[in-house]
Design an enzyme around this catalytic site. Structure first.
Site, PDB file in Angstrom:
ATOM      1  N   LYS A   6      10.496 -26.201   3.237  1.00  0.00           N
ATOM      2  CA  LYS A   6      11.534 -26.112   4.272  1.00  0.00           C
ATOM      3  C   LYS A   6      12.857 -26.689   3.751  1.00  0.00           C
ATOM      4  CE  LYS A   6      10.941 -28.376   8.388  1.00  0.00           C
ATOM      5  NZ  LYS A   6      12.136 -29.154   8.772  1.00  0.00           N
ATOM      6  N   SER A   7      12.809 -27.854   3.140  1.00  0.00           N
ATOM      7  CA  SER A   7      14.047 -28.493   2.659  1.00  0.00           C
ATOM      8  C   SER A   7      14.742 -27.611   1.620  1.00  0.00           C
ATOM      9  CB  SER A   7      13.724 -29.841   2.015  1.00  0.00           C
ATOM     10  OG  SER A   7      13.221 -30.723   2.979  1.00  0.00           O
ATOM     11  N   ARG A  60      18.468 -25.432   1.830  1.00  0.00           N
ATOM     12  CA  ARG A  60      19.516 -25.685   0.830  1.00  0.00           C
ATOM     13  C   ARG A  60      19.834 -24.429   0.036  1.00  0.00           C
ATOM     14  NH1 ARG A  60      17.081 -30.275   2.195  1.00  0.00           N
ATOM     15  NH2 ARG A  60      18.059 -32.311   1.870  1.00  0.00           N
ATOM     16  N   ARG A  65      18.858 -36.623  18.975  1.00  0.00           N
ATOM     17  CA  ARG A  65      18.663 -37.267  17.659  1.00  0.00           C
ATOM     18  C   ARG A  65      19.973 -37.908  17.173  1.00  0.00           C
ATOM     19  NH1 ARG A  65      15.096 -33.614  13.835  1.00  0.00           N
ATOM     20  NH2 ARG A  65      15.087 -35.581  12.684  1.00  0.00           N
ATOM     21  N   GLN A  95      18.991 -36.288   4.549  1.00  0.00           N
ATOM     22  CA  GLN A  95      19.949 -35.522   5.357  1.00  0.00           C
ATOM     23  C   GLN A  95      21.314 -36.201   5.332  1.00  0.00           C
ATOM     24  OE1 GLN A  95      18.112 -34.869   9.169  1.00  0.00           O
ATOM     25  NE2 GLN A  95      16.545 -33.527   8.305  1.00  0.00           N
ATOM     26  N   ASP A 123       7.394 -37.245   6.509  1.00  0.00           N
ATOM     27  CA  ASP A 123       6.959 -36.157   7.402  1.00  0.00           C
ATOM     28  C   ASP A 123       5.436 -36.040   7.467  1.00  0.00           C
ATOM     29  OD1 ASP A 123       9.593 -35.575   7.917  1.00  0.00           O
ATOM     30  OD2 ASP A 123       9.720 -33.953   6.449  1.00  0.00           O
ATOM     31  N   LYS A 130      12.505 -38.656  14.730  1.00  0.00           N
ATOM     32  CA  LYS A 130      12.205 -37.312  14.210  1.00  0.00           C
ATOM     33  C   LYS A 130      12.192 -36.323  15.398  1.00  0.00           C
ATOM     34  CE  LYS A 130      12.065 -38.411   9.924  1.00  0.00           C
ATOM     35  NZ  LYS A 130      13.143 -37.940   9.049  1.00  0.00           N
TER      36      LYS A 130
HETATM   37  C1  S3P Z   1      14.793 -33.508   5.269  1.00  0.00           C
HETATM   38  C2  S3P Z   1      14.840 -34.867   5.184  1.00  0.00           C
HETATM   39  C3  S3P Z   1      14.001 -35.763   5.995  1.00  0.00           C
HETATM   40  C4  S3P Z   1      12.813 -35.037   6.604  1.00  0.00           C
HETATM   41  C5  S3P Z   1      13.183 -33.719   7.186  1.00  0.00           C
HETATM   42  C6  S3P Z   1      13.833 -32.819   6.145  1.00  0.00           C
HETATM   43  C7  S3P Z   1      15.716 -32.719   4.426  1.00  0.00           C
HETATM   44  O1  S3P Z   1      14.793 -36.284   7.047  1.00  0.00           O
HETATM   45  O2  S3P Z   1      12.195 -35.844   7.590  1.00  0.00           O
HETATM   46  O3  S3P Z   1      12.036 -33.069   7.696  1.00  0.00           O
HETATM   47  O4  S3P Z   1      15.500 -31.503   4.260  1.00  0.00           O
HETATM   48  O5  S3P Z   1      16.680 -33.300   3.915  1.00  0.00           O
HETATM   49  P1  S3P Z   1      15.719 -37.576   6.811  1.00  0.00           P
HETATM   50  O6  S3P Z   1      16.545 -37.277   5.667  1.00  0.00           O
HETATM   51  O7  S3P Z   1      16.538 -37.755   8.035  1.00  0.00           O
HETATM   52  O8  S3P Z   1      14.752 -38.711   6.621  1.00  0.00           O
END
Ligand code: S3P
Length: 425
Positions: free
Chosen positions: A19-20, A24, A119, A166, A311, A338
């Site tokens: 997902k991350s 990106r 959030r 993030q 996560d 979260k």
């Molecule tokens: C993510 C960073 C994490 C993670 C999220 C995805 C990302 O959050 O919990 O599911 O893609 O950068 P945080 O950076 O707020 O910890």
């Protein structure tokens, strides 16, 4: 949706793309010049929110069943959106996009669903404002909706109070538009996909311990990206393969970047039987994981490993409920902010199944080993809670019903189908 206990799991699974990395790939592809072709993109609701925001910002994105093609227009190629940008349930879209929008020459409004609107966004508002951005929480509660007016930005050296990829990524992306170098230092290393991927797109970006530094105004060029399987999705199969009494599961092509792979270390410390095959070490490292049934025992989880498994803590809590002895999860207060308050929600639902669990300020204490009972589970519309309890249900006596089980579409639309395919009688 209803679930019941399972005695045997066998077979292979290929989890969807990370997902991350999928988010990106679209974002950086949009800021690069030329075509970016993405294979293995996660078609979950979160990443689709990123695609629709960038379409609203004027980027052409083509979709076929196998690839996503982003026609990037360079750092200053985005145009003013006609409407509010809808980030859905996605924290990554909201926070990373805030960093990008801070450097544009137009105003935009970002908003998402009820979870996104509660959030914390102050963590990006503060550093982006220090860089010179005009960014405002419209309801004055430091949450979305956010109004962002792009401004000339200054490079800063920011010490982040939280280990958050993030936050780090939002600042580094704004740094692409600044008048000098921008650096971010975190208290512990969070996932480094932004640093690795921006470098391959052509940015001048360095990491030194807990500090990442980016130079402004790079010429980014489109590229091909192969997205590895998401270890956060593989985590449910690691747990199911460990907990179900007669299980052997091969999970193909999982991303094992060390900033993400904390679950492998902790599961093994708990006694899990996991073997890695076909390890590939270029770019984002990957491997196939073979998981077999095992008896688990409690451990203490805290400190610098937390960002590498943040996560996965809900499913690790399920493993801890089945493990002999006590598991202490600490230094994980981030769980409270979260998609749901995952400390409260795991405690509520594991207690309903008969587990001895206590919520703490920054984690949970779980006295494992008591048999779990089927129960009514409130997912609080949090995908990782629903998937964690689908696995817990496999080792619980009686039926488990999960409310709003469909929320898995956020990160893993075919989750129940893939899990059920492994069930043998
Ligand atoms: C993510 C960073 C994490 C993670 C999220 C995805 C990302 O959050 O919990 O599911 O893609 O950068 P945080 O950076 O707020 O910890």
């Amino acid at each position: 949706m209803e679930f019941q206990s399972v005695k045997k799991l066998r077979g292979e699974v290929r989890v969807p793309g990370d997902k991350s990395i999928s988010h990106r790939a679209v974002m950086f592809g949009a800021l690069a010049k030329g075509k970016t072709q993405i294979t293995g993109f996660l078609r979950g609701a979160d990443c689709l929110s990123t695609i629709s925001c960038f379409r609203q910002l004027g980027i052409i994105i083509e979709e076929t069943p196998d690839t996503i093609t982003v026609h990037g227009k360079g750092l200053l190629g985005l145009h003013s959106p006609a409407d509010t940008l809808d980030t859905g349930n996605s924290g990554t879209t909201t926070r990373l996009l805030s960093g990008i929008l801070a450097g544009q020459n137009f105003t935009s409004i970002l908003n998402g669903d009820a979870s996104i609107q509660s959030r914390p966004m102050k963590r990006v508002i503060t550093p982006l404002s220090q860089m010179g951005a005009s960014i405002r929480s419209i309801n004055g509660n430091d949450c979305a909706p956010l109004e962002i007016t792009g401004c000339p930005l200054h490079g800063i050296s920011y010490r982040s109070p939280v280990a958050s990829a993030q936050v780090k990524s939002a600042i580094l992306l704004a740094g692409l538009y600044a008048d000098g170098e921008t650096s971010v230092t975190e208290p512990a290393l969070s996932r480094n996909h932004t640093e690795l991927m921006l470098e391959s797109f052509g940015a001048d970006i360095r990491s030194n311990g807990l500090t990442a530094t980016v130079k402004p105004n790079p010429a980014l060029s489109g590229m091909s990206i192969l997205v590895p399987g998401d270890i956060s999705s593989a985590a449910y199969f690691i747990a199911a393969g460990s907990l179900v009494p007669d299980a052997e599961i091969l999970i193909r092509n999982v991303g094992i970047n060390p900033t993400r792979a904390g679950i492998l270390q902790i599961a093994r410390e708990m006694g899990a039987n996991i073997t890695l095959f076909n390890e590939k070490r270029e770019g984002e490292p990957t491997a196939d994981l073979l998981v077999k049934s095992s008896s688990l025992h409690g451990v203490t989880i805290g400190g610098d490993i937390i960002p590498a498994l943040i996560d996965e803590l809900p499913i690790i809590a399920v493993m801890a409920a089945a493990a002999e002895g006590t598991t202490v999860i600490k230094d994980a207060a981030e769980l409270k902010v979260k998609e749901s308050d995952r400390i409260a929600v795991m405690t509520e639902n594991l207690s309903a199944m008969g587990c001895d669990i206590t919520a703490t300020e920054d984690g949970m204490i779980i006295n494992g080993g008591k048999p779990l009972q089927g129960a009514l589970i409130n997912s609080h519309s949090d995908h990782r809670i629903a998937m964690s309890f689908a696995v817990a249900a496999m080792i619980a006596d009686g039926k488990t019903k999960i409310q709003d089980a469909d929320c898995v579409k956020i990160s893993y639309p075919a989750f129940y189908k893939d899990l059920n395919k492994l069930v043998k009688s």
